[in-house]
Structures are given as structure tokens and as C-alpha cells.
Design a protein around this motif. Structure first.
Motif, PDB file in Angstrom:
ATOM      1  N   LEU A 165       0.824  -1.198   0.000  1.00  0.00           N
ATOM      2  CA  LEU A 165       0.000   0.000   0.000  1.00  0.00           C
ATOM      3  C   LEU A 165       0.862   1.253   0.000  1.00  0.00           C
ATOM      4  CD1 LEU A 165      -2.687  -1.109   2.623  1.00  0.00           C
ATOM      5  CD2 LEU A 165      -2.520  -1.677   0.188  1.00  0.00           C
ATOM      6  N   LYS A 166       0.270   2.343  -0.427  1.00  0.00           N
ATOM      7  CA  LYS A 166       0.973   3.624  -0.485  1.00  0.00           C
ATOM      8  C   LYS A 166       1.109   4.272   0.879  1.00  0.00           C
ATOM      9  CE  LYS A 166      -1.051   4.291  -5.066  1.00  0.00           C
ATOM     10  NZ  LYS A 166      -2.032   5.064  -5.855  1.00  0.00           N
ATOM     11  N   ARG A 167       0.311   3.797   1.839  1.00  0.00           N
ATOM     12  CA  ARG A 167       0.312   4.365   3.185  1.00  0.00           C
ATOM     13  C   ARG A 167      -0.388   3.364   4.110  1.00  0.00           C
ATOM     14  NH1 ARG A 167      -2.775   7.048  -0.334  1.00  0.00           N
ATOM     15  NH2 ARG A 167      -5.047   6.824  -0.129  1.00  0.00           N
ATOM     16  N   PRO A 168      -0.216   3.493   5.406  1.00  0.00           N
ATOM     17  CA  PRO A 168      -0.929   2.587   6.328  1.00  0.00           C
ATOM     18  C   PRO A 168      -2.433   2.678   6.122  1.00  0.00           C
ATOM     19  CG  PRO A 168       0.781   3.798   7.488  1.00  0.00           C
ATOM     20  CD  PRO A 168       0.683   4.414   6.120  1.00  0.00           C
ATOM     21  N   THR A 169      -3.088   1.508   6.085  1.00  0.00           N
ATOM     22  CA  THR A 169      -4.528   1.464   5.820  1.00  0.00           C
ATOM     23  C   THR A 169      -5.147   0.361   6.664  1.00  0.00           C
ATOM     24  OG1 THR A 169      -4.088   2.183   3.530  1.00  0.00           O
ATOM     25  CG2 THR A 169      -6.293   1.353   4.017  1.00  0.00           C
ATOM     26  N   ALA A 170      -5.567   0.736   7.871  1.00  0.00           N
ATOM     27  CA  ALA A 170      -6.151  -0.252   8.775  1.00  0.00           C
ATOM     28  C   ALA A 170      -7.448  -0.830   8.234  1.00  0.00           C
ATOM     29  CB  ALA A 170      -6.384   0.381  10.144  1.00  0.00           C
ATOM     30  N   GLU A 171      -8.170  -0.037   7.464  1.00  0.00           N
ATOM     31  CA  GLU A 171      -9.456  -0.485   6.925  1.00  0.00           C
ATOM     32  C   GLU A 171      -9.304  -1.044   5.507  1.00  0.00           C
ATOM     33  OE1 GLU A 171     -11.807  -0.793   8.831  1.00  0.00           O
ATOM     34  OE2 GLU A 171     -11.950   0.828  10.295  1.00  0.00           O
ATOM     35  N   PHE A 172      -8.156  -1.663   5.216  1.00  0.00           N
ATOM     36  CA  PHE A 172      -7.916  -2.223   3.889  1.00  0.00           C
ATOM     37  C   PHE A 172      -8.980  -3.237   3.456  1.00  0.00           C
ATOM     38  CE2 PHE A 172      -5.828  -5.533   1.246  1.00  0.00           C
ATOM     39  CZ  PHE A 172      -5.662  -4.776   0.096  1.00  0.00           C
ATOM     40  N   PRO A 173      -9.553  -4.051   4.344  1.00  0.00           N
ATOM     41  CA  PRO A 173     -10.611  -4.974   3.884  1.00  0.00           C
ATOM     42  C   PRO A 173     -11.751  -4.265   3.155  1.00  0.00           C
ATOM     43  CG  PRO A 173      -9.854  -5.639   6.034  1.00  0.00           C
ATOM     44  CD  PRO A 173      -9.177  -4.325   5.748  1.00  0.00           C
ATOM     45  N   ASN A 174     -12.012  -2.983   3.461  1.00  0.00           N
ATOM     46  CA  ASN A 174     -13.039  -2.237   2.730  1.00  0.00           C
ATOM     47  C   ASN A 174     -12.689  -2.121   1.252  1.00  0.00           C
ATOM     48  OD1 ASN A 174     -14.468  -1.851   5.076  1.00  0.00           O
ATOM     49  ND2 ASN A 174     -13.737   0.236   5.413  1.00  0.00           N
ATOM     50  N   VAL A 175     -11.391  -2.052   0.949  1.00  0.00           N
ATOM     51  CA  VAL A 175     -10.946  -1.987  -0.445  1.00  0.00           C
ATOM     52  C   VAL A 175     -11.329  -3.273  -1.168  1.00  0.00           C
ATOM     53  CG1 VAL A 175      -8.922  -1.833  -1.954  1.00  0.00           C
ATOM     54  CG2 VAL A 175      -9.059  -0.404   0.109  1.00  0.00           C
ATOM     55  N   LEU A 446      -6.869  13.257  11.897  1.00  0.00           N
ATOM     56  CA  LEU A 446      -7.562  12.221  12.648  1.00  0.00           C
ATOM     57  C   LEU A 446      -7.821  10.997  11.784  1.00  0.00           C
ATOM     58  CD1 LEU A 446     -10.199  14.249  14.713  1.00  0.00           C
ATOM     59  CD2 LEU A 446      -8.243  12.969  15.618  1.00  0.00           C
ATOM     60  N   TYR A 447      -8.198  11.231  10.527  1.00  0.00           N
ATOM     61  CA  TYR A 447      -8.446  10.104   9.617  1.00  0.00           C
ATOM     62  C   TYR A 447      -7.161   9.305   9.401  1.00  0.00           C
ATOM     63  CZ  TYR A 447      -9.407   7.518   5.341  1.00  0.00           C
ATOM     64  OH  TYR A 447      -9.528   6.522   4.411  1.00  0.00           O
ATOM     65  N   GLN A 448      -6.062   9.995   9.158  1.00  0.00           N
ATOM     66  CA  GLN A 448      -4.797   9.290   8.938  1.00  0.00           C
ATOM     67  C   GLN A 448      -4.370   8.542  10.196  1.00  0.00           C
ATOM     68  OE1 GLN A 448      -3.548   8.864   6.050  1.00  0.00           O
ATOM     69  NE2 GLN A 448      -4.901  10.333   5.012  1.00  0.00           N
ATOM     70  N   GLN A 449      -4.605   9.135  11.374  1.00  0.00           N
ATOM     71  CA  GLN A 449      -4.294   8.458  12.628  1.00  0.00           C
ATOM     72  C   GLN A 449      -5.138   7.200  12.780  1.00  0.00           C
ATOM     73  OE1 GLN A 449      -4.730  10.950  16.096  1.00  0.00           O
ATOM     74  NE2 GLN A 449      -4.295   9.285  17.535  1.00  0.00           N
ATOM     75  N   MET A 450      -6.421   7.292  12.396  1.00  0.00           N
ATOM     76  CA  MET A 450      -7.299   6.125  12.462  1.00  0.00           C
ATOM     77  C   MET A 450      -6.780   5.006  11.559  1.00  0.00           C
ATOM     78  SD  MET A 450      -9.742   4.416  10.534  1.00  0.00           S
ATOM     79  CE  MET A 450     -10.307   5.637   9.350  1.00  0.00           C
ATOM     80  N   GLN A 451      -6.363   5.348  10.356  1.00  0.00           N
ATOM     81  CA  GLN A 451      -5.886   4.326   9.418  1.00  0.00           C
ATOM     82  C   GLN A 451      -4.551   3.727   9.852  1.00  0.00           C
ATOM     83  OE1 GLN A 451      -7.518   2.803   7.310  1.00  0.00           O
ATOM     84  NE2 GLN A 451      -8.472   4.017   5.689  1.00  0.00           N
ATOM     85  N   SER A 452      -3.847   4.393  10.761  1.00  0.00           N
ATOM     86  CA  SER A 452      -2.571   3.882  11.262  1.00  0.00           C
ATOM     87  C   SER A 452      -2.719   3.162  12.595  1.00  0.00           C
ATOM     88  CB  SER A 452      -1.576   5.041  11.428  1.00  0.00           C
ATOM     89  OG  SER A 452      -1.350   5.688  10.193  1.00  0.00           O
ATOM     90  N   THR A 453      -3.954   3.037  13.079  1.00  0.00           N
ATOM     91  CA  THR A 453      -4.217   2.425  14.392  1.00  0.00           C
ATOM     92  C   THR A 453      -4.672   0.986  14.213  1.00  0.00           C
ATOM     93  OG1 THR A 453      -4.823   4.572  15.322  1.00  0.00           O
ATOM     94  CG2 THR A 453      -5.559   2.610  16.508  1.00  0.00           C
ATOM     95  N   LYS A 454      -3.917   0.052  14.772  1.00  0.00           N
ATOM     96  CA  LYS A 454      -4.173  -1.362  14.517  1.00  0.00           C
ATOM     97  C   LYS A 454      -5.337  -1.907  15.341  1.00  0.00           C
ATOM     98  CE  LYS A 454      -1.564  -5.563  13.523  1.00  0.00           C
ATOM     99  NZ  LYS A 454      -0.211  -6.186  13.499  1.00  0.00           N
ATOM    100  N   ASP A 455      -5.480  -1.461  16.606  1.00  0.00           N
ATOM    101  CA  ASP A 455      -6.513  -2.056  17.457  1.00  0.00           C
ATOM    102  C   ASP A 455      -7.869  -1.396  17.212  1.00  0.00           C
ATOM    103  OD1 ASP A 455      -7.041  -0.105  20.132  1.00  0.00           O
ATOM    104  OD2 ASP A 455      -5.156   0.211  19.053  1.00  0.00           O
ATOM    105  N   THR A 456      -8.910  -2.215  17.241  1.00  0.00           N
ATOM    106  CA  THR A 456     -10.264  -1.763  16.931  1.00  0.00           C
ATOM    107  C   THR A 456     -10.760  -0.721  17.918  1.00  0.00           C
ATOM    108  OG1 THR A 456     -10.766  -3.934  15.974  1.00  0.00           O
ATOM    109  CG2 THR A 456     -12.629  -2.532  16.532  1.00  0.00           C
ATOM    110  N   ALA A 457     -10.442  -0.878  19.192  1.00  0.00           N
ATOM    111  CA  ALA A 457     -10.911   0.074  20.202  1.00  0.00           C
ATOM    112  C   ALA A 457     -10.326   1.457  19.954  1.00  0.00           C
ATOM    113  CB  ALA A 457     -10.544  -0.413  21.599  1.00  0.00           C
ATOM    114  N   GLY A 458      -9.052   1.499  19.591  1.00  0.00           N
ATOM    115  CA  GLY A 458      -8.420   2.778  19.296  1.00  0.00           C
ATOM    116  C   GLY A 458      -9.037   3.446  18.085  1.00  0.00           C
TER     117      GLY A 458
END
Length: 515
Positions: A165-175, A446-458
């Protein structure tokens, strides 16, 4: 997706011609209901959708209309698809695993075959995704695949793909679950006799008329109950309804609330309401007067009587909104208090903003059910707060393009998608369909921080922060969520009742059977 409309005469003639095919059973049903009972194998189901004439296609990467999407779902598979809460569920992908940095994802395929017996392989995945992202083409899923570096991505085994990926993407399954991201065999460039890995095999197709499919007994998720499926085209709702009442079709897509009320308890038609299928609201341009002042936006939030809008514009076929997208979906901020009409507070905010006696133009169009009605209702509500709204009705063929950058206030609608996709496509500074012109660097961060956060609670905590900011000062006035309404013959079983349009179980005929 907004189907092309033609005259009732043309639609009825086309449908009648489509139905002049063998294999239709018009026997009466013995018991109503869209689900329940023991699945029964066999039978030939006909489903009617609004269509697009000669523009209809079996190329799944060009799908735009609901009829195109239904045909694609019958023939092909994606790596993942969305559940009713818009979480990605594995389909051709057996599993996916990220690295610690969330910028590489390994996808392992399940054992599945195309209709010609070839196994679905990593090469097919990479070919399909590279075809979708061809810069010379306008395939719908292209924007969703933007985070993927397909030049660097590679097959690490016959059934394993490493996506870089071009950048961290925690929600990659959406892709992987993106609308139109279907998998076709490596090298496919013609779709006159399409080969997919889906639950049904191709038999015939006439654009603007009908498509026929038969059961794929080797389907990886279990063979369909039905022997055959026809998807026929009838542009006008009345043509679809009349064909359903006459027993010419068993499933009629996209019925109106008034039709549902008229036939829900008559016994001849089973009405299926797919809740939370379409967000309904208005967009305020946050970069220009008067809505560049957050106090004016907050006043408009308080002007809206959401119950009245749902009752009047949607004929009651929906639920109230709270100025946030994605009610009922994963990460939706349910704990934010429901906003209600407060005209006194609205007047106070307008006065503080120097906007007493405000006059604005509201753009609308008959582009979707309830749009024009909602504009009139909101105009009357605003008048009680001292605001004059002039309604301007635009061309439904160009409406969505017209309102993207022009005007200040407009009617808006959105189908189902993950909240993450709504944010990335419509609310970031670089989003290409940012109709509210909401551009905030702190929100982007905030969006970029969310995509870089591995745990669901975070990630959940960050989603809530973003939604609280939007609820307070955003430009989406979301007053409701419309039901999507489908009608079936009482003999049809297995139609999902909790599947918003464009999710896995919407228009899914491999799990349907005839009683």
C-alpha cells in the motif's frame, strides 16, 4: 446509482418481450413470506429491475445500474463483500493479515473455480485489480483501489497475494469489498460470453431486455437452490409491479413507499423493507456564505423537523437521522444525543451570526424519490425561523455533477458504504466528491491516525471524535435514512430482510428458493 427512466409504454413492451422465454412458472403460492421454511431445490425465478437500455453490460468493472450490479453478483465474486453493518466479510479471500505497519496485507484465497474449471488464482486477482485501475478507463472501483500500489504488489504463491500500500490502511478490507471490484480470469477483455466464479453461469444476454443464468453446481459457497435465474428490465415502477401482480416475475426491485403501503397486507405481494439503505439530507457548502459561519450551519441543523421530513418526503418509510452518515453501521456514534428541532435556538444563532432575515437558494431535482418533497417541507420549516428558502429544480441527468461545486445548499442522498469510505470520499481535503467543501487539516489528521491504528478500540475512539466534530460543525444535514423496498411473490423464500442495497445479501439469488 440512479437508473435511467423511460416511458411506461416502452418499459412494458420491453418487459413483455423479455418474458416471452421458456421456463416460467406462474403457479400460485400457498404461503406468504420472504424467508422461513426448508429450502427447496429447483425452479426458475424472474427478477425485474430498472435498466439502462443499450448501455447495460456484463463487464463487472463497468457496472453502474442496479441491474448491472445484480447480474455481476450472479456471475462473479469479489475478495470480500459488505455485511448489513458494512463490515467486510471474506468471499474469495479466505483470510487477510496485515504487517505491523499496516502498509502490507497478505490475502490468502480460498479454493474456488471459474465456470470453465480453472482455479481462481493470485494472477487473476492482480489482473482484475490492474484492469480496474487502468488510467485510460473509468471503472467505478478505481477510486476505492487508490491506496494500493499495484506495481509493487505481487503473488507470493498460487493462492496468495501480497498487497503493498501507499500508506498505512487499517481499513484495507473495505478496499477488497468495494463496489465493482469483481474478479475475472487473467487476460479477460471480452464479456460477450462471460466466465466468472459466481453462483450462476451465463446463458444469454440482451441489453435493455433480459439476461439468463443457470445454477453453478460447483460454486464454492454451495450450489444455488434455483435451477435458473432471469434478470429482466422494466424501467417504470408500475411495469415492475404489474408484472409481479400478474405472476410474470417473482421479484420486483425498487418499489415506492406508497406501493408498499397499498400492497403490504393484500396477500398477493410480499413487501421486504431493507432498512438504512439510503441517507437523505442536505449539503451546506462550508467554504462560502452563509454557511462558512458554523453558527448558520448549526441553526439549520436546529431548523429541521426530522420526523416531519421522514413522514412527508419518505411517506414514513425510513428513520430519522442525526446529521451523521451510517446509522446502524460499524463505528456509528450512537451515543451522540439525537438532535431535535429548536426554532428559538436557531433564531438566536442566526442573529449572533448577523444572518437575520437570511435568504438562500436550495437546489433540488426529481433525481431520487422524496427530493422535491423534502425541499418543500424544509422551506416551510425554515420560514418559521425567519429564513426564506428559494427552491431551484435542476436537471436530474446532471444534478450530481452540478451540485458538487455550485450553489450553497442542495438536496443529497447516499447509498450504503462503510463510514470510513464516506469520510475518505467526501470529507477529506483531497476528496473528489466533497460536496460540502469540508476541508480541515485537523480532521484529515484524525483520519490518517485512524488508518494507522491497529486495534479496533483505538480506531473506534477516533471515529467517534471525527463524528462529534462533524455533528457540531459539519456541512451534512442528515435528516433521515430511507428504506429500500422490494416486492416478491409470496412463494419466494430466503430474501434477506437486513441487507441495505449494495451489500452482500442484497439482490443475492443463490440463497433464494421457491416454495
Amino acid at each position: 446509482m440512479h437508473p435511467t427512466r423511460r416511458t411506461l409504454l416502452t418499459a412494458t413492451a420491453a418487459l413483455t418481450a423479455s418474458l416471452a422465454l421458456p421456463g416460467c412458472s406462474n403457479s400460485p403460492a400457498s404461503a406468504p413470506g420472504s424467508s422461513g421454511g426448508q429450502p427447496k431445490r429447483g425452479g426458475h425465478l424472474r427478477a425485474a429491475f430498472a435498466g439502462g437500455g443499450a448501455a447495460e453490460t456484463l463487464d463487472p468493472h463497468l457496472s453502474n445500474l442496479f441491474a448491472d450490479a445484480a447480474r455481476a453478483k450472479a456471475l462473479y465474486d469479489k475478495l470480500a463483500d459488505y455485511g448489513s453493518d458494512m463490515t467486510a466479510r471474506p468471499r474469495l479471500a479466505e483470510r487477510w493479515e496485515p504487517n505491523d505497519a499496516l502498509d502490507r496485507w497478505t490475502v490468502t484465497l480460498r479454493e474456488a473455480e471459474f465456470h470453465d474449471g480453472r482455479p481462481v488464482s493470485a494472477a487473476d486477482i492482480l489482473y482484475s485489480y490492474r484492469r480496474i485501475t487502468d488510467p485510460k478507463k473509468a471503472y467505478r472501483a478505481k477510486a476505492s483501489l487508490e491506496p494500493v500500489d499495484l506495481e509493487a504488489s505481487r503473488a507470493t504463491g498460487p493462492r496468495t497475494v501480497e498487497f503493498r500500500l501507499k500508506r498505512p490502511t487499517a481499513e484495507f478490507p473495505n478496499v477488497l469489498a468495494a463496489f465493482g471490484a469483481y474478479i475475472v480470469p487473467d487476460g479477460t477483455d471480452r464479456f460477450d460470453k462471460p466466465v466468472g466464479s459466481g453462483p450462476f453461469r451465463f446463458v444469454s444476454f440482451t441489453p435493455g431486455r433480459s439476461a439468463r443464468f443457470t445454477r453453478n453446481d460447483a460454486y464454492w459457497d454451495g450450489a444455488p437452490h434455483l435451477d435458473a435465474l432471469d434478470i429482466v428490465v422494466a424501467d417504470e415502477e408500475s411495469a415492475r409491479l404489474n408484472a409481479l401482480l400478474a405472476g410474470q416475475v417473482d421479484y420486483a426491485h425498487e418499489l415506492s413507499p406508497s406501493t408498499a403501503r397499498a400492497h403490504e397486507h393484500g396477500g398477493r405481494v410480499t413487501i421486504v423493507r431493507l432498512r438504512n439503505s439510503a441517507m437523505q439530507g442536505f449539503v451546506m457548502k462550508t467554504d462560502r456564505p452563509p454557511f462558512d459561519d458554523p453558527r448558520v450551519r448549526q441553526a439549520f441543523f436546529l431548523i429541521a423537523d426530522r420526523e416531519e421530513l421522514v413522514k412527508g418526503a419518505l411517506s414514513g418509510a425510513g428513520t430519522v437521522g442525526n446529521d451523521l452518515f451510517g446509522k446502524g453501521y460499524e463505528y456509528y456514534a450512537d451515543d451522540i444525543p439525537q438532535r431535535r428541532q429548536d426554532l428559538d435556538r436557531a433564531r438566536t444563532l442566526l442573529k449572533a451570526a448577523g444572518a437575520e432575515g437570511l435568504r438562500v437558494t436550495l437546489d433540488t431535482s426529481p433525481v431520487a424519490p422524496g427530493f422535491v418533497e423534502a425541499a418543500g417541507i424544509f422551506r416551510d420549516q425554515a420560514a418559521r425561523a425567519g429564513v426564506t428558502i428559494d427552491i431551484r429544480t435542476g436537471n436530474k441527468d446532471s444534478y450530481w455533477k452540478d451540485i458538487l461545486d455550485s450553489g450553497t445548499l442542495a438536496g443529497y442522498r447516499s447509498g450504503a458504504m462503510p463510514i470510513e469510505a464516506h469520510i475518505s470520499q467526501r470529507l477529506l481535503s483531497g476528496s473528489t466528491t466533497n460536496a460540502t467543501h469540508w476541508r480541515r487539516k485537523d480532521f484529515d489528521a484524525l483520519y490518517q491516525q485512524m488508518q494507522s491504528t491497529k486495534d479496533t478500540a483505538g480506531r473506534s475512539a477516533l471515529y467517534e471524535r471525527m463524528q462529534r466534530q462533524l455533528h457540531t460543525e459539519g456541512g451534512f444535514l442528515v435528516w433521515g435514512f430511507a428504506d429500500w423496498i422490494v416486492g416478491t411473490s409470496p412463494r419466494v423464500r430466503g430474501v434477506a430482510t437486513d441487507a441495505p442495497a449494495n451489500t452482500l445479501d442484497w439482490a443475492r439469488f443463490d440463497t433464494v428458493w421457491l416454495a
